[in-house]
Design an enzyme around this catalytic site. Structure first.
Site, short mmCIF file in Angstrom:
data_model
loop_
_atom_site.label_atom_id
_atom_site.label_comp_id
_atom_site.label_asym_id
_atom_site.label_seq_id
_atom_site.Cartn_x
_atom_site.Cartn_y
_atom_site.Cartn_z
N ASP A 16 1.56 16.11 -13.30
CA ASP A 16 2.70 16.88 -12.81
C ASP A 16 3.37 16.09 -11.69
O ASP A 16 2.91 15.01 -11.30
CB ASP A 16 2.25 18.28 -12.36
CG ASP A 16 1.26 18.25 -11.21
OD1 ASP A 16 1.06 17.18 -10.60
OD2 ASP A 16 0.67 19.29 -10.91
N SER A 17 4.47 16.62 -11.18
CA SER A 17 5.26 15.86 -10.21
C SER A 17 4.75 16.06 -8.78
O SER A 17 5.17 15.35 -7.87
CB SER A 17 6.71 16.33 -10.26
OG SER A 17 6.78 17.67 -9.77
N PHE A 77 5.12 21.57 -7.58
CA PHE A 77 4.57 22.93 -7.62
C PHE A 77 3.50 23.11 -6.55
O PHE A 77 3.46 24.12 -5.86
CB PHE A 77 3.98 23.20 -9.01
CG PHE A 77 3.40 24.58 -9.15
CD1 PHE A 77 4.24 25.67 -9.35
CD2 PHE A 77 2.03 24.81 -9.08
CE1 PHE A 77 3.72 26.96 -9.47
CE2 PHE A 77 1.50 26.08 -9.20
CZ PHE A 77 2.35 27.16 -9.39
N ASP A 118 -0.89 23.81 -20.45
CA ASP A 118 -1.99 23.50 -19.53
C ASP A 118 -2.25 24.75 -18.73
O ASP A 118 -1.34 25.54 -18.47
CB ASP A 118 -1.61 22.37 -18.57
CG ASP A 118 -0.71 22.86 -17.46
OD1 ASP A 118 0.48 23.15 -17.74
OD2 ASP A 118 -1.18 23.02 -16.32
N CYS A 155 -20.03 29.79 -32.69
CA CYS A 155 -19.35 28.73 -31.93
C CYS A 155 -20.18 27.45 -32.02
O CYS A 155 -21.41 27.49 -31.91
CB CYS A 155 -19.17 29.16 -30.47
SG CYS A 155 -18.52 27.84 -29.42
N CYS A 188 -19.86 24.74 -30.01
CA CYS A 188 -19.86 23.92 -28.80
C CYS A 188 -21.30 23.58 -28.39
O CYS A 188 -22.25 24.25 -28.81
CB CYS A 188 -19.11 24.61 -27.66
SG CYS A 188 -20.07 25.85 -26.76
N CYS A 210 -23.21 26.65 -26.90
CA CYS A 210 -23.65 27.67 -27.86
C CYS A 210 -24.70 27.13 -28.82
O CYS A 210 -25.55 27.88 -29.30
CB CYS A 210 -22.46 28.24 -28.62
SG CYS A 210 -21.46 29.35 -27.58
N HIS A 250 -18.06 25.51 -22.86
CA HIS A 250 -17.76 26.56 -23.85
C HIS A 250 -16.29 26.98 -23.78
O HIS A 250 -15.61 27.08 -24.82
CB HIS A 250 -18.66 27.78 -23.67
CG HIS A 250 -18.23 28.90 -24.57
ND1 HIS A 250 -18.53 28.92 -25.91
CD2 HIS A 250 -17.44 29.98 -24.34
CE1 HIS A 250 -17.96 29.97 -26.47
NE2 HIS A 250 -17.30 30.64 -25.54
#
Lengths: 368, 368
Positions: free
Chosen positions: B92-93, B96, B268, B306, B308, B311, B337
């Protein structure tokens, strides 16, 4: 059935290389066992532990008994499946931590009453209970409950302590023989404080009962290092040579090299893991603290030539950045390196023993 | 050179599947980008991120500029080697976070002056500086500095904001063209608050300047969800269809499915990572909090089916135990997860688009 074979012996020291066979695999000794207090070696996954070369870990019975408790671990038939670690596990008896952490602990012939350091709940740890919990954990190696004697302690108190430890060891063995899986092993703990006479009495009494392995407890409890080494030097030869000899709760890398020279086969210590979380890293040139501003722009790894995951992929500058920012990855990367350092030291020790170069190795390691 | 190809389009919604090619590899869109604020996606190693299926991550310029600073990251020729991540990075710049974290930030035509939230030191972030820092980070995708408008804001303030954002975008493009590696890309940020007229003006003005990608900023800043979706619905078609469209800082899984239907390609959000560290886990049946005592003896994985790492290897009982004990491994296993959940959702979305089944997928996902 856990058995132990000596593979090679140093001709000029008492160092020996062995093989400890368990249901969950073989362990090459001398071995360093990372400490996994609460069913996790803090910050590491089991795969990362394996990747460092760790062969066996230590679990803490006192902690696991309180949280999550046997009720939970029983659902997984023990600690291995609960924590996803399929290699050997040794558990302590819980005694040491009852003495050091719990409130209002009180010893009687029957056992130790104490209050949990978490919620103040009352419990009693007897020799039978210590065995029962470790059976629930399905430890490959169960430790007998012993009385941990404070330093300094009088001759009389220490003598009473070793006598109680012997009676408790007898009760542990009886309970273990009646209840445990015969594939696993029961080790005892030799006490006796800083009195050689009592160390010998304790070793003899426990040797007569007969165990699969012998630990030395009550060292590195505040005594000067030369006394620690003197007592270890005296006691280790009193333990049966055909069995693994385990010096509990030690030590620095140099301590371990010295204790191997005196005949020790097994070690556990929180030093590599705890120090990693404080930023202290072991290197071949001594320890460094990664928070040092000196490392801010240092593109080298922690220890050049080290083959651990951390050193292969990250710079001191990155590790310092993570540590200064309290990023969770910092603790892990530091821990991987420090455990790898210890495990790799043990490999070098073993290779030196097998090549009968251990005395030279020790001289170089401990004098540079 | 970063380019973007549309591979497939939904016939009944604006959803599209694309391929974003960068120097560090291709990214299949729609894509979710985990947030790696301080050169680490909190608690994860790069290998674990890759293992979850993450294709690209977001770095935060404001944080990295303050710590460790360009002085350090320059030594590694950018963020990739510094943090050991060889896939694409979007940064990002910094704008923010200057608005949300820094002290005493003040906007002028030139840029934003602010005091560091860490040590109070004074800095100025100009469009040129934002580009310069991101060039030092060697981001595959650099974001233009924009003025982040608060919610609620008046029409007049918002109009002034988009006009400044346009002028800053021009300066960013000029600076970027003069200084950046041509293999990388520069994206702009459309602002305009909750005013459709201003969103359209912003999109048109930025479209005329011409960028490799278009983000929508200033959504999910406190407005009701239906307004957020209404503004996204209005704005997304105003962005050039041949370029990737990125909705910044969003959202829940259901938000993402809705925004894909409206034509968004990139997302994001800290939600999967931050919530993981608070024990909140995403499952196909909604969110659960792992600290719930209900899970104490639950031998099932977080989300059955799942695939992952978490899991496949750990139970809810173990994860609850680690979380209750504040064990470092807890945050990691939870994060793995949750990121896997988000990444896997994006894969399912993309497959549905390619099979022209996305509308049915969305109806089922958002209504159950």
């Amino acid at each position: 059935m856990v058995d132990f074979k000596i593979v090679s012996e140093s001709k000029t020291t008492r160092a020996r290389a062995g093989l400890l066979n368990t249901l969950h695999g073989s362990v090459e000794t001398p071995v360093f066992m990372p400490v996994g207090t609460l069913a996790t070696v803090k910050s590491l996954s089991p795969e990362e532990l394996t990747d460092t070369g760790a062969q066996i870990i230590v679990g803490n019975t006192y902690h696991l008994y309180l949280r999550p408790g046997c009720e939970v671990i029983n659902l997984f038939s023990g600690l291995h499946r609960f924590m996803h670690w399929d290699r050997p596990i040794l558990t302590d008896s819980g005694g040491f931590q009852v003495f050091s952490l719990a409130k209002l602990s009180k010893i009687s012939e029957e056992g130790i009453t104490f209050q949990s350091h978490i919620d103040g709940s009352r419990h009693m740890l007897t020799p039978e209970k210590a065995v029962e919990i470790q059976i629930c954990l399905n430890s490959d190696i169960t430790m007998c409950l012993d009385e941990c004697i404070k330093y300094p302690a009088s001759f009389g108190d220490t003598k009473n302590g070793i006598e109680l430890t012997t009676r408790w060891a007898q009760r542990c063995k009886k309970s273990w023989e009646e209840n445990a899986q015969k594939e696993n092993a029961l080790f005892c703990v030799v006490q006796g404080g800083m009195f050689k006479e009592l160390r010998e009495m304790s070793a003899d009494a426990l040797g007569e009962i007969g165990f699969s392995g012998y630990a030395i407890g009550g060292l590195s409890v505040g005594e000067p290092k030369d006394i620690m080494l003197e007592i270890a030097d005296f006691t280790l030869p009193k333990l049966p040579d055909t069995k693994p000899k385990y010096v509990m709760g030690l030590g620095t890398p140099a301590d371990i090299v010295e204790l191997v020279a005196l005949g020790a086969d097994m070690f556990d210590c929180v030093m590599p893991t705890r120090n990693a979380r404080n930023g202290q890293m072991f290197t071949k040139d001594g320890t460094i603290n990664i928070s040092n501003s000196h490392f801010k722009c240092d593109t080298d790894p922690i220890d050049s030539g080290c083959l651990c995951y951390t050193c292969r992929n990250y710079s001191r500058a990155y590790l310092r950045h993570l540590f200064m920012e309290k990023e969770l990855l910092a603790y892990r990367l530091n821990t991987i390196h420090n455990i790898h350092y210890y495990v790799n030291l043990m490999k070098s020790i073993r290779t030196a023993i097998c090549n009968d170069e251990f005395e030279a190795f020790r001289n170089i390691y401990c004098n540079t």
